[in-house]
Design a protein around this motif. Structure first.
Motif, PDB file in Angstrom:
ATOM      1  N   ALA A 241       0.819  -1.209   0.000  1.00 55.46           N
ATOM      2  CA  ALA A 241       0.000   0.000   0.000  1.00 55.46           C
ATOM      3  C   ALA A 241       0.856   1.264   0.000  1.00 55.46           C
ATOM      4  N   LEU A 242       2.042   1.168   0.584  1.00 55.08           N
ATOM      5  CA  LEU A 242       2.928   2.329   0.672  1.00 55.08           C
ATOM      6  C   LEU A 242       3.914   2.395  -0.495  1.00 55.08           C
ATOM      7  N   GLY A 243       3.836   1.408  -1.393  1.00 58.74           N
ATOM      8  CA  GLY A 243       4.636   1.457  -2.608  1.00 58.74           C
ATOM      9  C   GLY A 243       6.104   1.141  -2.422  1.00 58.74           C
ATOM     10  N   VAL A 244       6.408   0.304  -1.425  1.00 58.73           N
ATOM     11  CA  VAL A 244       7.808  -0.086  -1.209  1.00 58.73           C
ATOM     12  C   VAL A 244       7.923  -1.598  -1.288  1.00 58.73           C
ATOM     13  N   GLY A 245       9.133  -2.067  -1.584  1.00 58.54           N
ATOM     14  CA  GLY A 245       9.355  -3.502  -1.690  1.00 58.54           C
ATOM     15  C   GLY A 245       9.234  -4.222  -0.375  1.00 58.54           C
ATOM     16  N   SER A 246       9.654  -3.572   0.693  1.00 58.98           N
ATOM     17  CA  SER A 246       9.510  -4.127   2.036  1.00 58.98           C
ATOM     18  C   SER A 246       9.514  -2.978   3.031  1.00 58.98           C
ATOM     19  N   LEU A 247       9.104  -3.276   4.268  1.00 63.13           N
ATOM     20  CA  LEU A 247       9.040  -2.222   5.285  1.00 63.13           C
ATOM     21  C   LEU A 247      10.416  -1.704   5.672  1.00 63.13           C
ATOM     22  N   ARG A 248      11.464  -2.403   5.311  1.00 64.62           N
ATOM     23  CA  ARG A 248      12.829  -1.912   5.514  1.00 64.62           C
ATOM     24  C   ARG A 248      13.043  -0.572   4.801  1.00 64.62           C
ATOM     25  N   ASP A 249      12.309  -0.364   3.725  1.00 62.23           N
ATOM     26  CA  ASP A 249      12.503   0.851   2.931  1.00 62.23           C
ATOM     27  C   ASP A 249      11.872   2.082   3.569  1.00 62.23           C
ATOM     28  N   LEU A 250      11.215   1.931   4.698  1.00 59.38           N
ATOM     29  CA  LEU A 250      10.572   3.053   5.377  1.00 59.38           C
ATOM     30  C   LEU A 250      11.374   3.478   6.599  1.00 59.38           C
ATOM     31  N   SER A 251      11.245   4.746   6.946  1.00 56.88           N
ATOM     32  CA  SER A 251      11.824   5.260   8.188  1.00 56.88           C
ATOM     33  C   SER A 251      10.700   5.854   9.038  1.00 56.88           C
ATOM     34  N   GLU A 252      11.048   6.302  10.228  1.00 57.62           N
ATOM     35  CA  GLU A 252      10.036   6.890  11.095  1.00 57.62           C
ATOM     36  C   GLU A 252       9.417   8.141  10.470  1.00 57.62           C
ATOM     37  N   ALA A 253      10.147   8.792   9.568  1.00 61.86           N
ATOM     38  CA  ALA A 253       9.604   9.982   8.897  1.00 61.86           C
ATOM     39  C   ALA A 253       8.444   9.630   7.972  1.00 61.86           C
ATOM     40  N   LEU A 255       6.010   7.511   8.763  1.00 60.34           N
ATOM     41  CA  LEU A 255       4.852   7.041   9.516  1.00 60.34           C
ATOM     42  C   LEU A 255       3.637   7.958   9.420  1.00 60.34           C
ATOM     43  N   PRO A 256       3.791   9.307   9.406  1.00 57.60           N
ATOM     44  CA  PRO A 256       2.583  10.139   9.235  1.00 57.60           C
ATOM     45  C   PRO A 256       1.845   9.839   7.929  1.00 57.60           C
ATOM     46  N   ARG A 257       2.599   9.640   6.843  1.00 56.37           N
ATOM     47  CA  ARG A 257       1.950   9.284   5.575  1.00 56.37           C
ATOM     48  C   ARG A 257       1.283   7.916   5.683  1.00 56.37           C
ATOM     49  N   ALA A 258       1.952   6.984   6.339  1.00 55.71           N
ATOM     50  CA  ALA A 258       1.382   5.648   6.493  1.00 55.71           C
ATOM     51  C   ALA A 258       0.067   5.702   7.258  1.00 55.71           C
ATOM     52  N   ALA A 259      -0.010   6.574   8.245  1.00 53.85           N
ATOM     53  CA  ALA A 259      -1.219   6.671   9.064  1.00 53.85           C
ATOM     54  C   ALA A 259      -2.415   7.134   8.242  1.00 53.85           C
TER      55      ALA A 259
END
Length: 388
Positions: A241-253, A255-259
């Motif tokens: 849903a967030l358009g990344v290959g895995s959650l490793r590709d995300l940072s805490e920055a 999270l607001p978009r993810a919410a």
């Protein structure tokens, strides 16, 4: 030989009426921090413990495999010609799955001989200390040697993971096998599960007078059942849903978009993984800069995240964590896949008796089954123990 080694050799001789070619062993592991991050290509920080699984093994002159253990009454027999995941069931799927998986990593199973193996262990089963990876890793190093495969330790970790995924049917990552195969005394394995780069990080527990107390709740878990698979599916859905290959590709920055994009449950699953990855990095940095007495708060917040965001704790684990902290542990968290198993409490050595007593009393007052508690120390990884 140790008592466990002697028992394994004797068990082999009792089952198969001759001596083994040798003994090999591998440790269980405890994950200091980094839970459910491994299958999300993230970071983990486990160490091998001084509880081991020992295998006694002897090559045969034919194609038959015979496996037996101290924890099962009957031996299981299977021809190498029929060694496929669909034919593997029960506890024997762990050792037999490794033999099959070695074929997927280059072993020519049409030209290797069969073998007999007997397995014994003092790694508690169902406590989140990876008794399964200890079996897989011990069998892997044994067959790697006797079949002359010359596979390196990171590859053997992938063999064990494949065996657990395909033969056992548990969708686990590669952390457990990596810890069991790569561990060193008084050190942990900082593992990047995307690249499989591993770095040995000194823990310094001994010099700091700290012990890691395992609190086994005796609430058994099973990774092949739904809870673990559901969490993995949520992580994959969140990444998609967030358009990344895995959650490793995300940072805490992120999270607001993810919410804003995810439903509440999926968001909380994602938040746990993202923040847990950061906690692993923070723990490694803190050990280097400030030493082990400074990592307590990271262990505490990891447990809260697993309890509230990933929802894999149980009341017994929560009680063990809260009680051990109140009794003097500098940090505590549940460890392992969750839904039961064990908590860990990093504790000054002189306070171990007080923590044990407080946890025992708390469990008794709550009407829970008494927990098993024991100290573990970081240990060396899988090895050949003796020639016979």
């Amino acid at each position: 030989m140790t008592d466990l080694q002697q028992a394994t050799a004797a068990g082999f001789k009792s089952r198969f009426a001759h001596a083994p070619d040798g003994l090999w062993s591998a440790p269980g592991r405890v994950n200091l921090i980094g839970e459910h991050t491994d299958y999300n290509d993230g970071f983990v920080f486990p160490f091998a413990i001084d509880r081991r699984t020992v295998v006694a093994l002897r090559l045969r002159s034919d194609r038959l495999i015979r496996v037996a253990s101290s924890f099962a009454e009957d031996a299981v027999e299977l021809s190498l010609d029929h060694l496929v995941p669909e034919n593997l069931h029960g506890w024997s799927a762990y050792p037999l799955g490794v033999a099959w998986a070695l074929g997927e990593f280059g072993a020519d199973l049409t030209h290797v001989p069969g073998f007999e193996v007997f397995i014994d262990s003092d790694v508690p089963i169902g406590a989140g200390l990876s008794s399964s990876a200890a079996i897989e890793s011990a069998v892997a190093v044994a067959l790697n040697e006797v079949w002359g495969l010359d596979l390196d330790r990171p590859t053997l970790a992938r063999v064990g993971q494949l065996a657990e995924n395909r033969a056992v049917g548990a969708p686990t990552g590669i952390m457990d096998q990596s810890a069991s195969l790569l561990g060193e005394a008084d050190a942990a394995v900082f593992l990047d599960c995307r690249t499989l780069d591993a770095e040995i990080i000194p823990l310094g527990f001994d010099a700091a007078g700290l012990d890691l107390l395992i609190i086994d709740t005796n609430v058994s878990h099973d990774h092949a059942t739904g809870g673990y698979a559901d969490r993995r599916a949520s992580c994959e859905a969140g990444a998609a849903a967030l358009g990344v290959g895995s959650l490793r590709d995300l940072s805490e920055a992120d999270l607001p978009r993810a919410a804003t994009l995810l439903d509440d449950e999926t968001f909380r699953r994602v938040r746990h993984i993202v923040t847990e990855n950061q906690r692993v990095l923070d723990t490694v940095r803190t050990l280097r800069d400030l030493g082990p007495t400074a990592i307590g708060a990271l262990l505490d917040t990891s447990h809260v995240s697993m309890r509230d965001d990933f929802e894999i704790s149980v009341p017994q684990l929560d009680l063990a964590v809260v009680t051990s902290r109140e009794a003097g542990a500098i940090g505590a968290r549940m460890t392992g896949g969750g839904f039961g198993g064990a908590a860990i409490a990093l504790t000054p050595r002189e306070l171990i008796p007080a923590v044990r007593s407080a946890v025992s009393e708390a469990f008794a007052s709550a009407g829970y089954v008494a927990p098993d508690m024991f100290v573990v120390r970081a240990s060396d990884g899988a090895r050949r123990d003796t020639a016979a």
